[in-house]
Design an enzyme around this catalytic site. Structure first.
Site, short mmCIF file in Angstrom:
data_model
loop_
_atom_site.label_atom_id
_atom_site.label_comp_id
_atom_site.label_asym_id
_atom_site.label_seq_id
_atom_site.Cartn_x
_atom_site.Cartn_y
_atom_site.Cartn_z
N GLY A 1 -2.35 -10.59 5.66
CA GLY A 1 -1.89 -11.64 6.17
C GLY A 1 -0.45 -10.97 6.08
CD GLU B 1 -6.41 -9.48 8.57
OE1 GLU B 1 -6.85 -8.54 8.82
OE2 GLU B 1 -5.51 -10.43 7.89
N GLY C 1 -6.62 -15.16 8.28
CA GLY C 1 -6.42 -17.01 7.83
C GLY C 1 -5.11 -17.46 7.94
CG LEU D 1 -7.96 -7.40 -0.88
CD1 LEU D 1 -8.46 -6.25 -0.14
CD2 LEU D 1 -8.49 -8.88 0.25
CD GLU E 1 -2.53 -13.86 8.93
OE1 GLU E 1 -3.54 -13.67 7.96
OE2 GLU E 1 -3.98 -14.74 9.88
CB ALA F 1 -0.92 -5.06 0.23
C1 1HE Z 1 -3.10 -5.12 -3.82
C2 1HE Z 1 -3.40 -5.51 -2.48
C3 1HE Z 1 -4.17 -6.31 -1.99
C4 1HE Z 1 -2.81 -3.14 -3.06
N1 1HE Z 1 -4.55 -7.53 -2.94
N2 1HE Z 1 -4.55 -5.42 -4.75
N3 1HE Z 1 -4.48 -6.27 2.91
C5 1HE Z 1 -5.89 -5.53 2.46
O1 1HE Z 1 -6.61 -4.35 2.76
C6 1HE Z 1 -4.51 -3.81 2.28
C7 1HE Z 1 -5.14 -2.97 0.87
N4 1HE Z 1 -4.22 -2.63 0.66
C8 1HE Z 1 -3.52 -0.99 0.90
O2 1HE Z 1 -3.98 -0.59 1.98
C9 1HE Z 1 -2.91 -0.01 0.49
O3 1HE Z 1 -2.53 -0.73 -0.86
C10 1HE Z 1 -1.27 -0.22 0.95
C11 1HE Z 1 -1.46 0.89 1.87
C12 1HE Z 1 -0.88 -1.32 1.77
C13 1HE Z 1 -0.74 1.19 0.01
O4 1HE Z 1 -0.59 1.42 -0.76
P1 1HE Z 1 -0.46 2.36 -1.98
O5 1HE Z 1 -1.52 3.78 -1.91
O6 1HE Z 1 0.39 2.60 -1.88
O7 1HE Z 1 -1.14 1.74 -3.02
P2 1HE Z 1 -2.25 1.43 -3.39
O8 1HE Z 1 -2.51 2.53 -4.86
O9 1HE Z 1 -3.39 0.94 -2.69
O10 1HE Z 1 -2.24 0.04 -4.83
C14 1HE Z 1 -2.14 -0.60 -5.50
C15 1HE Z 1 -2.22 -1.45 -6.40
O11 1HE Z 1 -1.90 -2.43 -5.39
C16 1HE Z 1 -3.76 -1.15 -6.73
O12 1HE Z 1 -3.16 -2.32 -7.92
P3 1HE Z 1 -3.53 -1.42 -9.37
O13 1HE Z 1 -3.71 -2.51 -10.77
O14 1HE Z 1 -4.49 -0.62 -9.51
O15 1HE Z 1 -1.97 -0.68 -9.65
C17 1HE Z 1 -3.76 -2.00 -6.15
O16 1HE Z 1 -4.84 -2.81 -6.30
C18 1HE Z 1 -3.08 -3.58 -5.77
N5 1HE Z 1 -3.38 -3.40 -3.90
N6 1HE Z 1 -3.20 -4.06 -2.26
C19 1HE Z 1 -4.47 -6.88 -3.86
N7 1HE Z 1 -4.20 -6.80 -0.74
C20 1HE Z 1 -5.56 -15.33 4.55
S1 1HE Z 1 -6.00 -14.61 5.28
C21 1HE Z 1 -6.04 -13.02 5.80
C22 1HE Z 1 -6.31 -11.77 5.33
C23 1HE Z 1 -6.06 -10.47 4.59
O17 1HE Z 1 -4.87 -10.43 4.63
S2 1HE Z 1 -7.31 -9.04 4.73
C24 1HE Z 1 -5.84 -7.90 4.06
C25 1HE Z 1 -5.96 -7.30 3.07
#
Ligand code: 1HE
Length: 266
Positions: free
Chosen positions: A113, A136, A144, A66, A116, A62
């Site tokens: 990421g 992003e 990044g 964040l 990436e 994912a």
């Molecule tokens: C996370 C993250 C994360 C999940 N950082 N904790 N990436 C994103 O913007 C994608 C963010 N994630 C999502 O959109 C969804 O989680 C998913 C579509 C990937 C999966 O959905 P789902 O329903 O299976 O899971 P969920 O209920 O959203 O998340 C489950 C847990 O994972 C939850 O934590 P919990 O403690 O409440 O159980 C979420 O907070 C956690 N979680 N994704 C932190 N990304 C160097 S530059 C790169 C820049 C980027 O990558 S920006 C894109 C970031």
């Protein structure tokens, strides 16, 4: 220091299997994951001929953690005093331009990421559960992990701009059309297919595999003339003894046949 519970490592003959292992957080990448990934990749460089990168649980990755990004944005994580090279760039470059090829086995979320990271692997397989995107823009940040270079070169500026501005997700078939992946398999089959491909790649010489992953991306950045020059230098490089053996095997009719193309034209 690395935490080997965050990234698993297993050696299967010449193939190193490296698994992102934080499924409860959808394999989101924090600093500890990057460190663990680096340790696994460097170990694979020493021990394996090919690496396979996959995610444990229902997603590949994912993207950026964040929660850690928020801690950084709010000053709860203090930035280093010196501006070092971005640790994602260092590790993803070790994957893309190291001594061995990597096969990416992708399923579920391959976003931000995570995409990436996937694009640092050389041959990418996904299953039908996979979806791809660059959220992003929605998070108020920018790519990044090398995406401006690696993703944009593969899909082009138009597609990448659309992905980033609109937050649109691609399914497996669309990812195939955009050359994000080269193989699509039924749900649950990505790792097996990646391992099959890795075993085949491991049959090439180490030297040729090194050239394929190191010369091609560099020549892509050169002019026509310079590219041909670099190609000539590389094809004229001293050849290890196994090359003679392989040429002899072909001339004497003992070489492995080429891989047959699929019977049906898609
Ligand atoms: C996370 C993250 C994360 C999940 N950082 N904790 N990436 C994103 O913007 C994608 C963010 N994630 C999502 O959109 C969804 O989680 C998913 C579509 C990937 C999966 O959905 P789902 O329903 O299976 O899971 P969920 O209920 O959203 O998340 C489950 C847990 O994972 C939850 O934590 P919990 O403690 O409440 O159980 C979420 O907070 C956690 N979680 N994704 C932190 N990304 C160097 S530059 C790169 C820049 C980027 O990558 S920006 C894109 C970031």
């Amino acid at each position: 220091m690395s935490d080997d519970t965050l990234v698993t490592y297993e050696l299967d003959g010449p193939v190193a299997l490296i698994g992102l292992n934080r499924p409860d957080k959808r394999n989101a990448i924090n600093d500890a994951v990057v460190d663990a990934l680096k340790a696994a990749v460097l170990r694979a460089h020493d021990e394996a001929h090919v690496g396979v990168l996959f995610g444990h649980g229902p997603n590949f990755c994912a993207g950026l953690d964040l929660a850690e990004a928020l801690a950084r944005a709010t000053g709860r994580i203090v930035p280093p005093r010196k501006r070092k090279r971005h640790n994602w760039h260092v590790v993803f470059d070790e994957i893309e331009r190291g001594p061995i090829p990597f096969v990416g086995a992708l399923h579920g979320a391959v976003v931000g990421g995570g995409l990436e990271l996937a694009m640092a692997t050389h041959v990418r397989v996904c299953d039908e559960s996979a979806f791809f995107g660059l959220p992003e823009g929605q998070r108020g940040i920018f790519v990044g992990g090398g995406g401006t270079v690696r993703i944009q070169r593969v899909v082009g500026t138009t597609v990448m701009t659309d992905l980033m501005l609109t937050g649109r997700l691609l399914n497996a078939a669309e990812a195939m059309t955009e050359h994000v992946v080269r193989y699509v398999v039924p749900t649950g089959g990505a790792l097996a297919k990646a391992r099959e491909l890795a075993a085949r790649i491991a049959q090439n010489t180490i030297e040729t595999n090194w050239k394929i992953v190191n010369v091609l991306p560099r020549v892509q950045d050169l002019s026509h003339d310079d590219g041909l020059f670099v190609e000539q230098l590389n094809s004229a490089m001293a050849r290890p003894p196994e090359v003679e053996q392989r040429l002899r095997e072909f001339v004497e009719g003992k070489a492995r046949p080429l891989v047959a193309p699929p019977k049906e034209v898609p």
